[in-house]
Scaffold this motif. Structure first.
Motif, mmCIF file in Angstrom:
data_model
loop_
_atom_site.group_PDB
_atom_site.id
_atom_site.type_symbol
_atom_site.label_atom_id
_atom_site.label_comp_id
_atom_site.label_asym_id
_atom_site.label_seq_id
_atom_site.Cartn_x
_atom_site.Cartn_y
_atom_site.Cartn_z
ATOM 1 N N SER A 26 2.631 -1.186 -13.572
ATOM 2 C CA SER A 26 3.826 -0.397 -13.308
ATOM 3 C C SER A 26 4.853 -0.572 -14.422
ATOM 4 C CB SER A 26 4.449 -0.821 -11.974
ATOM 5 O OG SER A 26 4.908 -2.167 -12.056
ATOM 6 N N ALA A 27 5.738 0.398 -14.533
ATOM 7 C CA ALA A 27 6.818 0.308 -15.518
ATOM 8 C C ALA A 27 7.698 -0.900 -15.241
ATOM 9 C CB ALA A 27 7.652 1.588 -15.479
ATOM 10 N N GLU A 28 7.891 -1.208 -13.973
ATOM 11 C CA GLU A 28 8.683 -2.381 -13.597
ATOM 12 C C GLU A 28 8.031 -3.660 -14.125
ATOM 13 O OE1 GLU A 28 10.260 -4.628 -9.527
ATOM 14 O OE2 GLU A 28 8.845 -2.966 -9.401
ATOM 15 N N ARG A 29 6.696 -3.728 -14.008
ATOM 16 C CA ARG A 29 5.982 -4.913 -14.481
ATOM 17 C C ARG A 29 6.061 -5.027 -15.998
ATOM 18 N NH1 ARG A 29 4.591 -8.992 -11.362
ATOM 19 N NH2 ARG A 29 3.798 -7.467 -9.860
ATOM 20 N N ASP A 66 -3.779 4.427 -9.489
ATOM 21 C CA ASP A 66 -3.183 5.286 -8.468
ATOM 22 C C ASP A 66 -2.560 4.508 -7.312
ATOM 23 O OD1 ASP A 66 -3.886 7.517 -9.893
ATOM 24 O OD2 ASP A 66 -5.766 7.848 -8.806
ATOM 25 N N LEU A 67 -2.743 3.199 -7.310
ATOM 26 C CA LEU A 67 -2.171 2.387 -6.238
ATOM 27 C C LEU A 67 -0.676 2.200 -6.481
ATOM 28 C CD1 LEU A 67 -4.931 -0.363 -6.024
ATOM 29 C CD2 LEU A 67 -4.541 1.487 -4.389
ATOM 30 N N SER A 68 0.095 2.255 -5.414
ATOM 31 C CA SER A 68 1.534 1.980 -5.519
ATOM 32 C C SER A 68 1.901 0.929 -4.473
ATOM 33 C CB SER A 68 2.357 3.252 -5.321
ATOM 34 O OG SER A 68 2.130 3.815 -4.045
ATOM 35 N N PHE A 69 2.939 0.177 -4.781
ATOM 36 C CA PHE A 69 3.290 -0.977 -3.963
ATOM 37 C C PHE A 69 4.738 -0.906 -3.508
ATOM 38 C CE2 PHE A 69 -0.035 -2.120 -6.924
ATOM 39 C CZ PHE A 69 -0.955 -2.788 -6.136
ATOM 40 N N THR A 70 4.994 -1.586 -2.405
ATOM 41 C CA THR A 70 6.347 -1.742 -1.903
ATOM 42 C C THR A 70 6.516 -3.184 -1.448
ATOM 43 O OG1 THR A 70 7.984 -0.839 -0.375
ATOM 44 C CG2 THR A 70 5.745 -1.112 0.480
ATOM 45 N N ARG A 71 7.725 -3.579 -1.134
ATOM 46 C CA ARG A 71 7.993 -4.934 -0.656
ATOM 47 C C ARG A 71 8.856 -4.866 0.598
ATOM 48 N NH1 ARG A 71 6.913 -9.096 -4.264
ATOM 49 N NH2 ARG A 71 6.295 -8.417 -6.352
ATOM 50 N N ASN A 72 8.643 -5.831 1.496
ATOM 51 C CA ASN A 72 9.514 -5.884 2.667
ATOM 52 C C ASN A 72 10.838 -6.565 2.279
ATOM 53 O OD1 ASN A 72 9.149 -8.689 2.709
ATOM 54 N ND2 ASN A 72 7.868 -8.696 4.538
ATOM 55 N N SER A 73 11.713 -6.717 3.223
ATOM 56 C CA SER A 73 13.049 -7.240 2.923
ATOM 57 C C SER A 73 13.022 -8.686 2.439
ATOM 58 C CB SER A 73 13.940 -7.126 4.167
ATOM 59 O OG SER A 73 13.371 -7.837 5.263
ATOM 60 N N TYR A 74 11.894 -9.374 2.650
ATOM 61 C CA TYR A 74 11.757 -10.760 2.193
ATOM 62 C C TYR A 74 10.971 -10.857 0.885
ATOM 63 C CZ TYR A 74 13.272 -11.732 6.956
ATOM 64 O OH TYR A 74 13.981 -11.775 8.142
ATOM 65 N N GLY A 75 10.533 -9.710 0.368
ATOM 66 C CA GLY A 75 9.847 -9.712 -0.923
ATOM 67 C C GLY A 75 8.338 -9.708 -0.862
ATOM 68 N N HIS A 81 0.694 3.178 0.798
ATOM 69 C CA HIS A 81 0.029 4.136 1.683
ATOM 70 C C HIS A 81 -1.169 3.544 2.429
ATOM 71 C CE1 HIS A 81 2.618 7.088 -0.121
ATOM 72 N NE2 HIS A 81 2.156 6.815 -1.323
ATOM 73 N N HIS A 82 -1.389 2.255 2.284
ATOM 74 C CA HIS A 82 -2.477 1.576 3.008
ATOM 75 C C HIS A 82 -1.951 0.237 3.523
ATOM 76 C CE1 HIS A 82 -4.751 4.443 0.534
ATOM 77 N NE2 HIS A 82 -5.707 4.352 1.446
ATOM 78 N N SER A 83 -0.953 0.304 4.377
ATOM 79 C CA SER A 83 -0.301 -0.921 4.844
ATOM 80 C C SER A 83 -1.234 -1.807 5.657
ATOM 81 C CB SER A 83 0.937 -0.571 5.675
ATOM 82 O OG SER A 83 0.589 0.249 6.780
ATOM 83 N N ASP A 84 -2.374 -1.245 6.123
ATOM 84 C CA ASP A 84 -3.322 -2.045 6.888
ATOM 85 C C ASP A 84 -4.178 -2.929 5.984
ATOM 86 O OD1 ASP A 84 -4.424 0.358 5.877
ATOM 87 O OD2 ASP A 84 -6.182 0.118 7.172
ATOM 88 N N VAL A 85 -4.200 -2.652 4.690
ATOM 89 C CA VAL A 85 -4.972 -3.458 3.743
ATOM 90 C C VAL A 85 -4.093 -4.629 3.311
ATOM 91 C CG1 VAL A 85 -6.169 -3.498 1.520
ATOM 92 C CG2 VAL A 85 -6.273 -1.452 2.955
ATOM 93 N N GLN A 86 -4.360 -5.794 3.879
ATOM 94 C CA GLN A 86 -3.531 -6.958 3.607
ATOM 95 C C GLN A 86 -3.994 -7.666 2.329
ATOM 96 O OE1 GLN A 86 -0.800 -8.243 5.600
ATOM 97 N NE2 GLN A 86 -0.943 -6.142 6.355
ATOM 98 N N PHE A 87 -3.039 -8.227 1.599
ATOM 99 C CA PHE A 87 -3.360 -8.999 0.398
ATOM 100 C C PHE A 87 -2.169 -9.883 0.066
ATOM 101 C CE2 PHE A 87 -0.917 -5.462 -1.189
ATOM 102 C CZ PHE A 87 -0.194 -5.977 -2.247
#
Length: 227
Positions: A26-29, A66-75, A81-87
């Motif tokens: 990502s550009a952020e990375r 094509d994967l995109s990521f988000t973070r919860n309020s704790y980081g 788009h696949h929140s069920d895939v845990q990692f």
């Protein structure tokens, strides 16, 4: 099936390979990598994302880019788009570790083993953990400290609530089977082992069975999977 994949961070990457890797994150990375003063920190950050992308690509059927990521309020990171895939991913010293392959909460932590002031245990460990550590022989105390520390971090990371859960509010200790248990999180499973003489690895799963050993990924494997 839950897997733990580990990658050893190289001392030096050829410039062409490094630029190729930067083009896949990502550009952020990329921006973050450019701000690091030490190249080793940039390598860990970028390679951690690459390992995550190629591994989750297999689980989702999407291309790594094509994967995109988000973070919860704790980081804690998750797939947009696949929140069920845990990692979960961790890196320290010479190693990067990634745990994936479950819909249950997952956490992983790797730490470089270095001399440390054992009084830290009194601040961050529960009374029972501190007692367990103090009872260890002198030649095992440092290893035990890092084993407990990484186990606790793996649980915190699995739950995904950061240090809003105080580290001394729960205890992870060996049971009669020499496995690791947390009475405050009885359903969670834990795993601990040395990666090498200088690094400790721990993992936590909220339900699924953890593997008996990690899968070692080489840079060549990573380049192949990226393509």
């Amino acid at each position: 099936m839950i897997t733990i994949r580990v990658l050893q961070v190289p001392e030096v990457l050829p410039e062409a390979k490094w630029n190729q890797l930067l083009s896949q994150v990502s550009a952020e990375r990329c921006a973050q990598a450019s701000r690091f003063l030490r190249q080793a920190d940039a390598y860990r950050s970028v390679l951690g994302e690459i390992l995550t992308r190629v591994t989750l690509s297999k689980l989702t059927g999407l291309r790594p880019a094509d994967l995109s990521f988000t973070r919860n309020s704790y980081g804690k990171p998750s797939l947009s788009h696949h929140s069920d895939v845990q990692f979960n991913v961790s890196h320290s010293g010479d190693w990067i570790a990634l745990i994936s392959g479950s819909t249950d909460e997952l956490g992983v932590d790797v730490e470089k083993i270095a001399p440390i002031d054992m009084q830290i245990a009194e601040r961050f460990f529960s009374p029972k953990e501190s007692q367990f550590l103090a009872a260890e022989p002198d030649d095992r105390r440092l290893e035990t400290f890092y084993r407990l520390w990484t186990l606790k971090e793996s649980y915190i990371k699995a739950v995904g609530m950061g240090l809003s859960i105080p580290l001394n509010s729960f205890a992870i200790l060996p049971n009669e089977r020499e496995d690791w248990d947390c009475k405050q999180a009885a359903a969670h499973r834990f795993y601990s082992r040395r990666l090498d003489d200088g690094h400790m690895l721990a993992a936590c799963s909220a339900g699924g069975e953890l593997p008996s050993k990690p899968e070692i990924v080489t840079l060549e494997d990573l380049y192949t999977e990226l393509v």
